[in-house]
Design a protein around this motif. Sequence first.
Motif, short mmCIF file in Angstrom:
data_model
loop_
_atom_site.label_atom_id
_atom_site.label_comp_id
_atom_site.label_asym_id
_atom_site.label_seq_id
_atom_site.Cartn_x
_atom_site.Cartn_y
_atom_site.Cartn_z
N ILE A 208 0.86 -1.18 0.00
CA ILE A 208 0.00 0.00 0.00
C ILE A 208 0.90 1.23 0.00
O ILE A 208 1.80 1.35 0.82
CB ILE A 208 -0.95 0.03 1.21
CG1 ILE A 208 -1.96 -1.11 1.12
CG2 ILE A 208 -1.67 1.38 1.30
CD1 ILE A 208 -2.90 -1.20 2.31
N ILE A 209 0.62 2.14 -0.94
CA ILE A 209 1.35 3.40 -1.01
C ILE A 209 0.46 4.50 -0.44
O ILE A 209 -0.72 4.61 -0.79
CB ILE A 209 1.72 3.75 -2.46
CG1 ILE A 209 2.55 2.63 -3.08
CG2 ILE A 209 2.49 5.07 -2.51
CD1 ILE A 209 2.81 2.83 -4.57
N LEU A 210 1.03 5.31 0.42
CA LEU A 210 0.34 6.45 1.02
C LEU A 210 1.17 7.70 0.75
O LEU A 210 2.33 7.60 0.35
CB LEU A 210 0.18 6.24 2.52
CG LEU A 210 -0.47 4.92 2.96
CD1 LEU A 210 -0.04 4.56 4.38
CD2 LEU A 210 -1.98 5.01 2.87
N ASN A 211 0.59 8.88 0.95
CA ASN A 211 1.42 10.08 0.88
C ASN A 211 1.35 10.83 2.20
O ASN A 211 0.53 10.53 3.06
CB ASN A 211 1.06 10.96 -0.33
CG ASN A 211 -0.25 11.69 -0.18
OD1 ASN A 211 -0.50 12.37 0.81
ND2 ASN A 211 -1.11 11.57 -1.18
N GLU A 212 2.20 11.82 2.35
CA GLU A 212 2.39 12.46 3.65
C GLU A 212 1.15 13.19 4.17
O GLU A 212 1.05 13.47 5.36
CB GLU A 212 3.57 13.42 3.58
CG GLU A 212 4.91 12.71 3.48
CD GLU A 212 6.06 13.68 3.35
OE1 GLU A 212 5.84 14.79 2.86
OE2 GLU A 212 7.18 13.31 3.74
N GLN A 213 0.21 13.53 3.29
CA GLN A 213 -0.99 14.21 3.75
C GLN A 213 -2.00 13.25 4.38
O GLN A 213 -2.88 13.67 5.13
CB GLN A 213 -1.64 14.97 2.59
CG GLN A 213 -0.84 16.18 2.14
CD GLN A 213 -1.59 17.03 1.14
OE1 GLN A 213 -2.75 16.77 0.82
NE2 GLN A 213 -0.95 18.06 0.63
N ASP A 214 -1.89 11.98 4.08
CA ASP A 214 -2.75 10.96 4.67
C ASP A 214 -1.90 9.69 4.86
O ASP A 214 -2.05 8.72 4.13
CB ASP A 214 -3.95 10.68 3.75
CG ASP A 214 -4.93 9.68 4.37
OD1 ASP A 214 -5.00 9.60 5.61
OD2 ASP A 214 -5.62 8.99 3.60
N PRO A 215 -1.00 9.72 5.85
CA PRO A 215 0.06 8.71 5.93
C PRO A 215 -0.28 7.42 6.66
O PRO A 215 0.61 6.60 6.92
CB PRO A 215 1.16 9.45 6.68
CG PRO A 215 0.42 10.36 7.61
CD PRO A 215 -0.81 10.79 6.85
N GLN A 233 4.29 -3.72 4.80
CA GLN A 233 4.65 -3.32 3.45
C GLN A 233 3.80 -2.13 3.02
O GLN A 233 3.07 -2.17 2.03
CB GLN A 233 4.53 -4.50 2.49
CG GLN A 233 5.53 -5.59 2.80
CD GLN A 233 5.57 -6.74 1.82
OE1 GLN A 233 6.55 -7.48 1.74
NE2 GLN A 233 4.51 -6.91 1.06
N THR A 234 3.89 -1.07 3.81
CA THR A 234 3.27 0.20 3.46
C THR A 234 4.37 1.23 3.27
O THR A 234 5.37 1.21 3.99
CB THR A 234 2.29 0.67 4.54
OG1 THR A 234 2.99 0.87 5.76
CG2 THR A 234 1.17 -0.33 4.74
N ILE A 235 4.20 2.10 2.31
CA ILE A 235 5.23 3.08 1.98
C ILE A 235 4.59 4.46 1.95
O ILE A 235 3.56 4.67 1.30
CB ILE A 235 5.85 2.80 0.60
CG1 ILE A 235 6.31 1.34 0.49
CG2 ILE A 235 7.02 3.75 0.33
CD1 ILE A 235 6.75 0.94 -0.90
N VAL A 236 5.20 5.41 2.65
CA VAL A 236 4.72 6.80 2.64
C VAL A 236 5.68 7.62 1.78
O VAL A 236 6.87 7.70 2.06
CB VAL A 236 4.65 7.38 4.06
CG1 VAL A 236 4.14 8.82 4.02
CG2 VAL A 236 3.75 6.52 4.94
N VAL A 237 5.13 8.23 0.72
CA VAL A 237 5.94 8.99 -0.24
C VAL A 237 5.57 10.47 -0.15
O VAL A 237 4.38 10.80 -0.07
CB VAL A 237 5.70 8.47 -1.67
CG1 VAL A 237 6.57 9.23 -2.68
CG2 VAL A 237 5.98 6.97 -1.76
N PRO A 238 6.53 11.37 -0.16
CA PRO A 238 6.20 12.80 -0.19
C PRO A 238 5.26 13.12 -1.35
O PRO A 238 5.49 12.68 -2.48
CB PRO A 238 7.56 13.47 -0.38
CG PRO A 238 8.53 12.51 0.23
CD PRO A 238 7.99 11.15 -0.11
N ILE A 239 4.21 13.86 -1.09
CA ILE A 239 3.19 14.10 -2.10
C ILE A 239 3.75 14.83 -3.32
O ILE A 239 3.30 14.62 -4.45
CB ILE A 239 2.00 14.90 -1.49
CG1 ILE A 239 0.80 14.87 -2.46
CG2 ILE A 239 2.42 16.31 -1.10
CD1 ILE A 239 -0.48 15.37 -1.83
#
Length: 318
Positions: A208-215, A233-239
């Motif tokens: 699952i990929i998330l971004n920093e606004q909804d991490p 296995q979740t990844i937070v990527v800068p929006i």
Amino acid sequence: MTKADATGTEVSLDEQPQRVVTLSPSAAQIMWEIGAKDKVVGVTQYANYLEEADKKANVSGTGQSFVNIEKVVSLEPDLVLAPSTVPRETVKKLRDAGVTVYAYRSSTSIEDVYRDTTVTGTLVGECDGAEKTVSWMKDRIGTVRQAVEGEQRPDVLYLFYGYTSGEGTFINEIIRTAGGNNVATKVGVSGYKQISKEVVVKQDPDWIILNEQDPAVPEEAGYRNLTAVRENQTIVVPIEYMNQPAPRVVYAITNLTKRFHPDAYAAANATTAETTTKTTISPVENEETTKSEGQAGFSVTSAVVGMVGALLCIRRWR
């Protein structure tokens, strides 16, 4: 020079613009990456992650308005860069006020980012910087494509406040390029749409990929049992790397590939390092680009860049 834009308008410039306003963070990011930030006099509020962007005038509008047209006009720009997210009505109003505006075509692929970067360099007289940036991008994406070729693709879901990105979106292109299968396209999602918990649970994505606004993954029973959550296995990527069709998308792609296919990426990256001469690097080479437990960003190498682009740029301005 004269160049037709996405509206079919012939945009003419008699000399290199020295005062540029960008109407979206993607256009601003391109200007920063090609070494043209000093020419920028106005940016929108979401470009504030860029170094020294806070020293530029904020041209964002209030309420339902994307752009403060009066503010843009007051800056007396030689050129305004308007990506496809900017309403055509805004472009028209600026032109009616006597402002030169270049409207970009829609960007849904990596090739589109190459195109927009090259066009921007041509428009603002920074062809050499644009050429180096595109070459650097192609070098890193080439390594990614080498790494994922023949690899088994994991199922991946991008999740953002209950929404996901399906067919025809830039985020889908990122997932596919990084060597993943986008769960949203498997269930027929196109564009940006909500996805139900039931569908997510049934598809059971590996990542699952998330971004920093909804991490964070929703705290619900169904989500807690997903393979991606159970196996961390979740990844937070800068929006700004995930959602903006601009050069720094390379960081999202390379880091996702590094997570999805660590061994294949390491092997491909080692091969690239052996055959690549370092002549230029990205300005944010050492910046951390994915934020998850125990996971840091990584450095990049760059491609050999000739002077052809600079020479062509000089010729265009003669």
